[in-house]
Design an enzyme around this catalytic site. Structure first.
Site, short mmCIF file in Angstrom:
data_model
loop_
_atom_site.label_atom_id
_atom_site.label_comp_id
_atom_site.label_asym_id
_atom_site.label_seq_id
_atom_site.Cartn_x
_atom_site.Cartn_y
_atom_site.Cartn_z
N CYS A 39 0.82 -1.28 0.02
CA CYS A 39 0.07 -0.01 0.05
C CYS A 39 0.78 1.41 0.00
CB CYS A 39 -0.59 -0.08 1.18
SG CYS A 39 -1.79 1.44 1.45
N THR A 41 -3.80 4.61 7.84
CA THR A 41 -2.98 4.28 6.48
C THR A 41 -1.96 5.56 6.36
OG1 THR A 41 -4.06 2.69 5.67
CG2 THR A 41 -2.51 3.80 4.18
N GLU A 53 0.10 1.67 9.23
CA GLU A 53 -0.99 2.19 9.92
C GLU A 53 -0.87 2.29 11.30
OE1 GLU A 53 -0.57 -1.26 9.11
OE2 GLU A 53 -1.13 -1.04 6.94
N HIS A 109 -13.39 5.34 -2.82
CA HIS A 109 -12.55 4.52 -2.14
C HIS A 109 -12.73 2.94 -2.50
CE1 HIS A 109 -8.67 4.43 -0.10
NE2 HIS A 109 -9.20 3.58 0.98
N CYS A 114 -5.07 -0.55 -6.80
CA CYS A 114 -3.97 -0.70 -6.08
C CYS A 114 -3.79 -2.41 -5.91
CB CYS A 114 -3.86 -0.28 -4.75
SG CYS A 114 -5.25 -0.65 -3.61
N GLU A 142 -6.11 -5.40 4.79
CA GLU A 142 -6.60 -4.18 3.96
C GLU A 142 -7.81 -4.49 2.97
OE1 GLU A 142 -3.99 -0.57 3.69
OE2 GLU A 142 -4.45 -1.18 1.35
C1 LIG Z 1 -5.02 -2.28 6.96
C2 LIG Z 1 -6.06 -1.26 7.06
C3 LIG Z 1 -5.83 0.13 6.49
C4 LIG Z 1 -6.86 0.86 6.90
N1 LIG Z 1 -6.65 2.28 6.61
C5 LIG Z 1 -7.34 3.16 7.01
C6 LIG Z 1 -7.18 4.62 6.75
O1 LIG Z 1 -6.19 4.81 6.08
N2 LIG Z 1 -8.27 5.50 7.13
C7 LIG Z 1 -9.25 5.13 7.89
O2 LIG Z 1 -9.97 5.88 8.25
N3 LIG Z 1 -9.75 4.03 7.89
C8 LIG Z 1 -8.77 2.87 7.55
N4 LIG Z 1 -9.11 1.59 7.82
C9 LIG Z 1 -10.38 1.23 8.62
C10 LIG Z 1 -11.44 0.59 7.71
O3 LIG Z 1 -11.85 1.49 6.98
C11 LIG Z 1 -12.20 -0.33 8.69
O4 LIG Z 1 -11.26 -1.33 9.25
C12 LIG Z 1 -13.47 -0.86 8.33
O5 LIG Z 1 -14.49 0.24 8.26
C13 LIG Z 1 -14.04 -1.77 9.44
O6 LIG Z 1 -14.03 -1.11 10.62
P1 LIG Z 1 -13.55 -1.80 11.85
O7 LIG Z 1 -12.13 -2.17 11.87
O8 LIG Z 1 -13.99 -1.01 13.35
O9 LIG Z 1 -14.30 -3.14 12.05
P2 LIG Z 1 -15.78 -3.45 12.38
O10 LIG Z 1 -16.76 -2.22 12.00
O11 LIG Z 1 -15.88 -3.63 13.77
O12 LIG Z 1 -16.18 -4.57 11.62
C14 LIG Z 1 -15.99 -6.15 12.03
C15 LIG Z 1 -17.45 -6.96 11.79
O13 LIG Z 1 -18.42 -6.34 12.65
C16 LIG Z 1 -19.50 -6.09 11.93
N5 LIG Z 1 -20.43 -4.77 12.27
C17 LIG Z 1 -19.66 -3.58 12.65
N6 LIG Z 1 -20.70 -2.88 13.07
C18 LIG Z 1 -21.82 -3.62 13.17
C19 LIG Z 1 -23.08 -3.43 13.74
N7 LIG Z 1 -23.43 -2.31 13.98
N8 LIG Z 1 -23.95 -4.57 13.68
C20 LIG Z 1 -23.51 -5.72 13.18
N9 LIG Z 1 -22.37 -5.84 12.69
C21 LIG Z 1 -21.40 -4.77 12.60
C22 LIG Z 1 -18.99 -5.83 10.40
O14 LIG Z 1 -19.75 -5.79 9.42
C23 LIG Z 1 -17.62 -6.69 10.45
O15 LIG Z 1 -18.22 -8.01 9.96
C24 LIG Z 1 -8.12 0.61 7.58
C25 LIG Z 1 -8.32 -0.57 7.88
C26 LIG Z 1 -7.28 -1.76 7.67
C27 LIG Z 1 -7.46 -3.21 7.98
#
Ligand SMILES: Cc1cc2nc3c(=O)[nH]c(=O)nc-3n(C[C@H](O)[C@H](O)[C@H](O)COP(=O)(O)OP(=O)(O)OC[C@H]3O[C@@H](n4cnc5c(N)ncnc54)[C@H](O)[C@@H]3O)c2cc1C
Length: 480
Positions: free
Chosen positions: A98, A183, A246, A281, A288, A430
């Protein structure tokens, strides 16, 4: 536009508060766990100056009437959306990881149209800021994701789990909270804070979009650990030059002056922002990740040659399947871009359905490509001794016949790096969660699909609809 060297020099001018493994880092650029990710961002700058890639990397900004790096550019037409994908694929293939500037790029485009919808004041502040970003060719950390805590609760029920405005002053706002999974945060010049989800009435304090320097007082970054990250900078790194990054970013009462607060409490504009960002996005992953997959396919191909199995029919078929899956993702990203539509603000939006289908495939297909790469690479991808053992004057010759030569060893390390080493974080995981977990795409697909249009087509053909269709009307007119 900055060169790679100028980019590195500009990072050294910051007074960043960054912790790695429990220790404050004096200069992130020189830290072995950070440097590979700095190198990956540097590639985005270097490509703008290389005659072979300049056309991919550079666009003309009508805002400052000058050439700008594409990562600071607005999607002024459909071609800009498509060009982004081509640039991303080239970068993904160059770095195998990335390169960290896409969240900022997609965020600034989403904010351009969201602030336009919010009104001339918000839009004016944003455009003035964007001109500075373009002129200085800055790297932005796109900060959307909040820690969230208990996901069943709304932000006001768990305010400490969301970034929020805790004080409004005549000259700006004070932010408190955190953003996670950021990131390239420690490699950036500015943080572009955005809400992580659509918000409801009463949740205005969370509907904030603003920009601040990465070293603003009160900002602390903590580098995320990656598997095998101790190998970075050494011969077992797998990817010897580049890496991802990250961070957790903590905001402890950070003041942001009014001119850099673009949205504050405008729920409609915040919803537009989240929606537009998600579209941009999710299409970006069609650029990528195919580039990263090119590297993995190349490594698997080379290993099958080393092993003398390249011509076996099942091997050829597996390499074809890896290519088919990769191009499926790329095709969807390009299709989402090519079917874009113009927003009245003067930027182009991607097709939301195709962008979400693209990202949804990205949560699955690369996993299959990795599985096939592991299949073709053989078990040594997981059990190989260190490269230092191969280089050992007495052990080395004996190991060479067992493990194969150093070339084979380094290829195996590369497959390991991308499959489950430090490279798997900014690649595989990611793919799963970046730009939203799989369910987020399915929600958009359900909401965006025109179900009634499909129902109408079925009704018409099944004879439930009495109205003549286009052919019947044409024939009737001809008969008259
Ligand atoms: C390598 C990497 C790079 C990233 N880079 C960026 C970045 O540069 N900037 C940025 O802002 N973000 C970044 N992200 C964040 C990414 O957008 C989030 O990981 C993603 O939106 C999921 O959020 P979470 O990690 O909190 O997981 P969660 O939201 O906790 O998701 C985990 C599981 O829970 C479920 N879930 C979540 N909420 C609910 C609900 N209310 N009801 C039922 N099920 C639910 C989801 O569907 C999923 O199956 C990055 C993530 C990764 C892994």
């Amino acid at each position: 536009m900055k060169t790679a060297a100028a980019y590195l020099a500009s990072l050294r001018e910051r007074d960043l508060v960054l912790y790695v493994d429990g220790e404050r880092v004096a200069e992130p650029v020189d830290h072995p766990k950070v440097r590979p990710s700095v190198n990956a961002v540097a590639a985005t700058y270097a490509m703008a100056h290389d005659p072979a890639t300049r056309a991919l990397a550079v666009a003309h900004s009508d805002l400052i009437d000058a050439p700008v790096n594409r990562f600071c550019h607005l999607f002024r037409d459909e071609a800009d959306l498509t060009a982004k994908l081509h640039f991303q694929r080239a970068l993904g293939a160059l770095t195998g990881t990335c390169f960290q500037r896409c969240v900022g790029l997609d965020g600034l485009n989403a904010l351009f149209l969201a602030t336009w919808e919010s009104g001339p004041d918000a839009h004016g502040r944003f455009v003035a800021w964007l001109k500075g970003v373009q002129t200085r060719d800055e790297m932005l950390c796109g900060a959307m994701t909040d820690p969230k805590g208990d996901r069943s609760k709304r932000p006001p029920e768990v305010p400490e789990s969301y970034l929020r405005v805790v004080e409004r002053r005549p000259d700006g706002v004070v932010l408190r909270g955190a953003k996670v999974h950021q990131t390239g945060a420690a490699n950036a010049h500015q943080i572009l804070v955005m809400p992580g989800q659509a918000l409801r009435e009463g949740e205005e304090d969370f509907a904030v979009a603003a920009a601040l320097p990465v070293d603003a007082p009160g900002v602390t970054m903590v580098l995320g650990r990656q598997p095998s990250d101790e190998r970075k900078g050494g011969p077992d790194a797998g990817n010897l030059r580049y890496g991802g990054q990250e961070c957790v970013v903590l905001f402890e009462d950070v003041f942001v002056p009014s001119e850099r607060v673009f949205l504050d409490g405008d729920l409609d504009a915040a919803a537009t922002l989240v929606d537009a960002f998600a579209g941009y996005h999710r299409a970006s992953y069609g650029g990528c990740k195919p580039g990263n997959l090119d590297v993995l396919i190349g490594a698997a191909d080379l290993l099958t040659r080393e092993h003398g199995i390249r011509k076996a029919s099942h091997v050829r078929d597996k390499l074809v399947e890896m290519t088919h899956l990769t191009e499926t993702i790329h095709g969807l990203g390009l299709a989402a871009s090519g079917k874009g539509t113009r927003h009245d603000a003067g930027v182009w939006k991607v097709d939301p359905i195709l962008a979400n289908v693209c990202k949804h495939h990205v949560t699955k297909l690369p996993y299959e490509v990795v599985r096939l790469a592991e299949d073709l690479a053989g078990g040594m991808v997981a059990t190989m001794p260190s490269i230092a053992d191969l280089d050992h004057p007495e052990l080395g010759p004996a190991l060479e016949t067992v493990v194969g030569g150093r070339d084979r060893a380094q290829l195996l390390r590369l497959v390991e790096y991308m499959s489950y080493g430090s490279g798997a974080v900014p690649f595989r995981i990611e793919c799963m969660h970046g730009a939203g977990s799989p369910q987020a795409q399915r929600i958009v697909l359900e909401r965006t699909t025109d179900w009634e249009a499909k129902v109408a087509r079925a009704r018409a053909l099944a004879g439930l609809d009495r109205r003549p269709d286009v052919v019947a009307r044409d024939l009737e007119e001809a008969a008259e």
